[in-house]
Every structure is written in structure tokens, then in C-alpha cells.
Design an enzyme around this catalytic site. Structure first.
Site, PDB file in Angstrom:
ATOM      1  N   ASP A  37       0.456  -0.947  -0.162  1.00 55.55           N
ATOM      2  CA  ASP A  37      -0.073   0.089  -0.330  1.00 55.55           C
ATOM      3  C   ASP A  37       0.958   1.888   0.010  1.00 55.55           C
ATOM      4  OD1 ASP A  37       1.279  -0.083   2.452  1.00 55.55           O
ATOM      5  OD2 ASP A  37      -1.034  -0.147   3.304  1.00 55.55           O
ATOM      6  N   HIS A 230      23.033   1.965 -18.817  1.00 57.18           N
ATOM      7  CA  HIS A 230      22.063   2.647 -17.647  1.00 57.18           C
ATOM      8  C   HIS A 230      22.341   1.855 -16.459  1.00 57.18           C
ATOM      9  CE1 HIS A 230      18.895   4.023 -21.184  1.00 57.18           C
ATOM     10  NE2 HIS A 230      19.959   4.967 -21.112  1.00 57.18           N
ATOM     11  N   ASP A 247      26.131  11.475 -14.519  1.00 60.31           N
ATOM     12  CA  ASP A 247      25.307  11.453 -15.594  1.00 60.31           C
ATOM     13  C   ASP A 247      23.756  11.419 -14.617  1.00 60.31           C
ATOM     14  OD1 ASP A 247      23.331  11.875 -17.531  1.00 60.31           O
ATOM     15  OD2 ASP A 247      23.549  10.456 -18.635  1.00 60.31           O
ATOM     16  N   ASP A 258      19.435  17.030 -18.348  1.00 67.31           N
ATOM     17  CA  ASP A 258      20.566  16.411 -18.520  1.00 67.31           C
ATOM     18  C   ASP A 258      22.025  16.284 -18.908  1.00 67.31           C
ATOM     19  OD1 ASP A 258      21.047  14.049 -19.389  1.00 67.31           O
ATOM     20  OD2 ASP A 258      19.505  13.551 -20.931  1.00 67.31           O
ATOM     21  N   HIS A 337      26.020   4.548 -29.026  1.00 67.90           N
ATOM     22  CA  HIS A 337      24.497   5.381 -28.938  1.00 67.90           C
ATOM     23  C   HIS A 337      23.788   6.912 -29.940  1.00 67.90           C
ATOM     24  CE1 HIS A 337      26.096   8.738 -26.531  1.00 67.90           C
ATOM     25  NE2 HIS A 337      26.643   7.131 -25.312  1.00 67.90           N
ATOM     26  N   HIS A 341      19.562  13.976 -27.865  1.00 68.73           N
ATOM     27  CA  HIS A 341      17.658  13.896 -27.701  1.00 68.73           C
ATOM     28  C   HIS A 341      16.735  15.215 -27.305  1.00 68.73           C
ATOM     29  CE1 HIS A 341      18.309  13.656 -23.949  1.00 68.73           C
ATOM     30  NE2 HIS A 341      18.500  12.845 -23.918  1.00 68.73           N
ATOM     31  N   HIS A 348      13.758  12.679 -21.776  1.00 63.45           N
ATOM     32  CA  HIS A 348      13.810  12.379 -23.443  1.00 63.45           C
ATOM     33  C   HIS A 348      12.567  12.995 -24.156  1.00 63.45           C
ATOM     34  CE1 HIS A 348      16.717   9.125 -22.468  1.00 63.45           C
ATOM     35  NE2 HIS A 348      17.453  10.250 -22.532  1.00 63.45           N
ATOM     36  N   GLU A 372      25.585  14.816 -26.380  1.00 60.06           N
ATOM     37  CA  GLU A 372      26.493  13.417 -25.649  1.00 60.06           C
ATOM     38  C   GLU A 372      27.173  12.735 -26.340  1.00 60.06           C
ATOM     39  OE1 GLU A 372      22.884  11.155 -23.530  1.00 60.06           O
ATOM     40  OE2 GLU A 372      21.805  11.769 -24.170  1.00 60.06           O
ATOM     41  N   TYR A 376      33.489   4.453 -24.791  1.00 57.05           N
ATOM     42  CA  TYR A 376      33.014   3.118 -24.124  1.00 57.05           C
ATOM     43  C   TYR A 376      33.909   1.791 -24.280  1.00 57.05           C
ATOM     44  CZ  TYR A 376      28.892   6.883 -23.673  1.00 57.05           C
ATOM     45  OH  TYR A 376      28.157   6.868 -23.858  1.00 57.05           O
ATOM     46  N   ARG A 394      31.459  10.302 -21.006  1.00 55.34           N
ATOM     47  CA  ARG A 394      30.341  10.652 -21.928  1.00 55.34           C
ATOM     48  C   ARG A 394      30.819  12.433 -21.087  1.00 55.34           C
ATOM     49  NH1 ARG A 394      26.740   7.593 -20.759  1.00 55.34           N
ATOM     50  NH2 ARG A 394      25.482   7.898 -19.522  1.00 55.34           N
ATOM     51  N   GLU A 396      27.970  15.572 -20.927  1.00 51.92           N
ATOM     52  CA  GLU A 396      26.937  15.976 -22.145  1.00 51.92           C
ATOM     53  C   GLU A 396      26.162  16.893 -21.727  1.00 51.92           C
ATOM     54  OE1 GLU A 396      23.329  13.139 -20.096  1.00 51.92           O
ATOM     55  OE2 GLU A 396      21.786  13.974 -22.161  1.00 51.92           O
TER      56      GLU A 396
HETATM   57  N1  GLY Z   1      20.597  10.539 -19.003  1.00 54.27           N
HETATM   58  C1  GLY Z   1      20.114  10.003 -19.527  1.00 54.27           C
HETATM   59  C2  GLY Z   1      20.493  10.103 -21.436  1.00 54.27           C
HETATM   60  O1  GLY Z   1      21.369  11.037 -20.678  1.00 54.27           O
HETATM   61  O2  GLY Z   1      19.712  10.385 -22.654  1.00 54.27           O
HETATM   62 MN    MN Z   2      20.687  12.529 -22.713  1.00 51.33          MN
HETATM   63 MN    MN Z   3      22.402  11.725 -19.357  1.00 54.38          MN
END
Ligand code: GLY
Ligand code: MN
Ligand code: MN
Length: 426
Positions: A37, A230, A247, A258, A337, A341, A348, A372, A376, A394, A396
Site C-alpha cells: 500500500d 544505464h 549522468d 540532463d 548511442h 535528444h 527524453h 552527448e 565506452y 561521456r 553531455e
Molecule cells: N540521462 C539519460 C540520457 O542521457 O539520455
Molecule cells: Mn541525454
Molecule cells: Mn544524460
């Protein structure tokens, strides 16, 4: 803050795009059970929020269009002192009528009978196809005359592509908080022992500054963990010679940020780490500098892939001609990737990348996108020179497209090697 006038303008814009003899319904997000609950913290549905600014669950927004005239109704939960004792005050229909400039407000228990009335002599029903909601299930049972089911989300999500001045301000505020959090991480990494401690420092800054939460689960990935895109376990020990890919971005008044930064645990990059980091940073800066109206996201993607592939050949990570490696997509193994975005109410952001003719939508002033690039290099990949194995990087940033080109909204968040190193010793 975004005022009712702006929300009303959005509703009218949406209503004008509806076909005649139609009903459109947007439902508030439902509460989600975490276990038994207890529920997850409530978060309003982004499309519903975009059109109303209303934060309560168990509510709906309904558009009814006959020929070219339309009416807009809001349904909200009834005030109930016993329920409110446990879960807090509700606005109620009476107060909602004062605050929302809609044609009428009803209590949600009248939703089904009212809907039946609205659906008379209508042949089109718009709703968000992605949403599962018990209120929508009721509607579908009532919708006997309906010939056409149409996706209401597409129109709103296209509207959400271009951010208003007020939306940009909220994203800037989210980024101010996120900047403080990343800068704190640079200063704390040497003093802490586990990834989750760093996560706690970051999320403390989010909360302390009034952000509702993180915009997505923070990734605090040290060493080889950064090679899991992720990674959210955030439970490993920090080792002195490693990098940490962070991130993390907060959500402020429903708007996201982000940001990724990759920093050394010790405060100093090793030579090999510097080589890789500088390569990714050069790509990131170049791609950002290309942003302007009418350029395609795929052009940015292709340029990033080309530059990263060239960089990997230069450092001996890939062997052969860049042209052939690109053609065979060999570089994808280490940069799997997208270059970025849309970002807004969702991290996103749910905005279309293609138009109705399935053609890519070029960048336009008022869009916000992340850039970004990353690399890797897994620990167990024997093809990679030893000194680079177990490193994931990365970088970003969040970029507003302007008439003249772009504005990097996160430009103040440190990312040059020398700046990170000197800030870490402050
Ligand atoms: N934090 C998710 C991305 O960079 O798309
Ligand atoms: Mn992102
Ligand atoms: Mn990100």
C-alpha cells in the site's frame, strides 16, 4: 512560473487543430503502486500538465468540438475531508472554476455521464494512445458512435517541440541547480568511498534547492561500470585511479536537465584518460558549434561518428581506414548511442523526430537538445590497448537552438581538463 494564460493559449491552439465532430481526452497520470500500500511519488502526465499546469491525479481535460466551435472542460476530484486528512488538500471544482479559464469544471464522478452527452453525434475520439488509464477504459465503453480513434498526443508533442520563454527559464533554473550538484561532485570525489555517497551529495543539492527530484535515476558509474550505459546500481567502491561518469540532472517545476560529466576520483586525470577525454570533448564542442536552424540531427550524428572513429584510429583503438570502419559500423561498438535528444517536460522529451511524411524534422529555433558523445571501452575487450581498457567517458550538455545558431544552457558546468583538476583541489 508558467501562468494560466499560457496554458489557455496551448489549449486553444490544440483545440483549433482538432477535426470537427470530435471529442479529445487527456487524463492525469494514475498513482503507481510501489509495493503493497505504498505508492511512488506522484508525477503528473507531461501532456496533461502541458495543457493545464494541474498537478492532481484523478482528473481529465476534455475538448468537445462541433463544426468549428469547441468547448473545454476540466474534471477534478471532489473535496473530501476524510480523504484529505490522509493525502492532502484537493483543489475541488469550485476553486478550479476560479483558477482555470475553461468552459466548465465538473467533479470526476460525473465524468462518465457527461462523456456520454459529449459523445452524442461525434464520430472521432482523440486520446493519448500510450496512456493506460481506467478513466479511458470507461470512455471506450461509451464510445459507440466513434468511427475514428485518433492519437491526441502527436499534436501536443509537436507543440512541445518549440519551447516558450517561460519553459526555457525553468530549464535554466534546473540547470543552475544541476551545475551546483556536478561542481560539488568534483570537489567531493576524493573524499568519498562509494558511488552512492556521491549520488547522495548530488541529490542533496537537488532537493535542497527545491527540485522535485532527479529527472531520471542518477548514473554514478566509476571505472568499468561506465561501460554499462544505464548503470544505476551506484553501489561500488571508488578506486583512486578511476574515472567516474556522472549522468545526473534535476527536474525543476516539471522541467528536466540532463548533464553528464566524467571526472577523476583522485582529482587528476592519468595520461591515457586525458587522451580519451580530450578526444570526446573535442567532438562535443565541434558538434555543439554546428547547431543552428535547418541542420539535421542525423548530420550531427554522422559528424560525431566520423570524428570519434578518426580519434579511435589515431589512438590505436581501431585499425584500418576510417572510411571502411564507418561503412562497416565498427566504431559503433564503442559509441553505440545517439548524439542527443530533445529535452523538456521529459528528459527524453516526447517530441517527433520525423514529420507526417516520415521525413526528418530539422532543428528549429526554440528546440532544446542534448549533445552527448561518448566512448565506452570495456575492461574485458582484449582488442583495445591495455591502457584504455575499463574506461567509459561521456560529456553531455543541454543546448537551445536560436535564430542565430545555438546557446549552450549548461556552458558554466566545468568540463575542460584543467578546470576540473583545479576545481577538485579547492
Ligand atoms: N540521462 C539519460 C540520457 O542521457 O539520455
Ligand atoms: Mn541525454
Ligand atoms: Mn544524460
Amino acid at each position: 512560473m508558467i501562468k494560466e494564460k499560457e496554458y489557455k493559449g496551448r489549449r486553444e491552439k490544440f483545440a483549433k487543430k482538432l477535426q470537427s465532430d470530435s471529442v479529445a481526452i487527456f487524463c492525469a497520470a494514475e498513482q503507481k503502486v510501489r509495493s503493497n500500500d505504498t505508492e511512488y511519488p506522484y508525477r503528473q502526465d507531461s501532456n496533461f500538465y502541458y495543457l493545464t499546469g494541474f498537478k492532481e491525479d484523478n482528473s481529465t481535460l476534455v475538448f468537445v468540438k462541433k463544426n468549428t466551435t469547441y468547448k473545454i472542460y476540466l474534471f477534478v476530484e471532489k473535496k473530501d475531508p476524510v480523504k484529505e486528512l490522509w493525502t492532502g488538500k484537493r483543489l475541488g471544482a469550485e476553486k478550479a472554476k476560479e483558477l482555470f479559464d475553461v468552459d466548465d469544471v465538473f467533479e470526476i464522478e460525473h465524468f462518465a455521464p457527461k462523456l456520454q452527452e459529449f459523445l452524442e453525434e461525434k464520430n472521432k475520439l482523440y486520446y493519448d494512445f500510450k496512456v493506460k488509464n481506467k478513466l479511458l477504459d470507461q470512455v471506450k465503453l461509451l464510445a459507440k458512435n466513434i468511427l475514428y480513434y485518433k492519437d491526441a498526443a502527436k499534436t501536443v508533442e509537436t507543440m512541445r517541440l518549440i519551447k516558450s520563454t517561460n519553459e526555457i527559464k525553468l530549464i535554466q533554473k534546473a540547470l543552475e541547480i544541476t551545475k551546483e550538484a556536478h561542481h560539488k561532485a568534483i570537489q567531493m570525489s576524493q573524499k568519498l568511498s562509494f558511488e552512492y555517497e556521491l549520488q547522495a551529495e548530488i541529490e542533496y543539492i537537488f532537493k535542497k534547492n527545491g527540485a522535485y527530484s532527479d529527472a531520471y535515476t542518477s548514473i554514478v558509474a566509476s571505472g568499468d561500470n561506465a561501460n554499462t550505459l544505464h548503470y544505476i546500481d551506484n553501489n561500488m567502491a571508488l578506486n583512486k585511479g578511476d574515472l567516474i561518469l556522472i549522468d545526473a540532472g534535476c527536474e525543476y517545476e516539471y522541467y528536466s536537465s540532463d548533464i553528464t560529466r566524467t571526472i577523476p576520483v583522485s582529482g587528476k586525470f592519468t595520461k591515457a584518460q586525458k587522451e580519451l577525454y580530450q578526444m570526446v570533448l573535442d567532438v562535443e564542442k565541434k558538434i555543439i558549434s554546428m547547431m543552428k536552424p535547418n541542420i539535421l540531427r542525423s548530420e550531427l550524428q554522422n559528424e560525431a561518428e566520423k570524428m570519434l572513429c578518426e580519434g579511435m584510429v589515431k589512438l590505436g583503438i581501431l585499425k584500418g581506414s576510417v572510411k571502411k570502419l564507418l561503412k562497416d559500423k565498427v566504431h559503433k561498438k564503442y559509441f553505440p548511442h545517439g548524439i542527443g535528444h530533445y529535452m523538456g517536460l521529459d528528459v527524453h522529451d516526447q517530441n517527433p523526430y520525423k514529420n507526417q511524411k516520415n521525413k526528418e524534422i530539422p532543428l528549429k529555433a526554440g528546440m532544446i537538445l542534448t549533445i552527448e558523445p561518448g566512448i565506452y571501452l570495456p575492461e574485458d575487450d582484449k582488442k583495445i590497448p591495455k591502457k584504455y581498457r575499463g574506461i567509459g567517458i561521456r560529456i553531455e550538455d543541454d543546448i537551445l537552438v536560436t535564430k542565430e545558431g545555438y546557446e549552450n544552457l549548461s556552458k558554466e558546468i566545468l568540463k575542460e581538463i584543467k578546470d576540473i583538476e583545479s576545481y577538485s583541489s579547492l
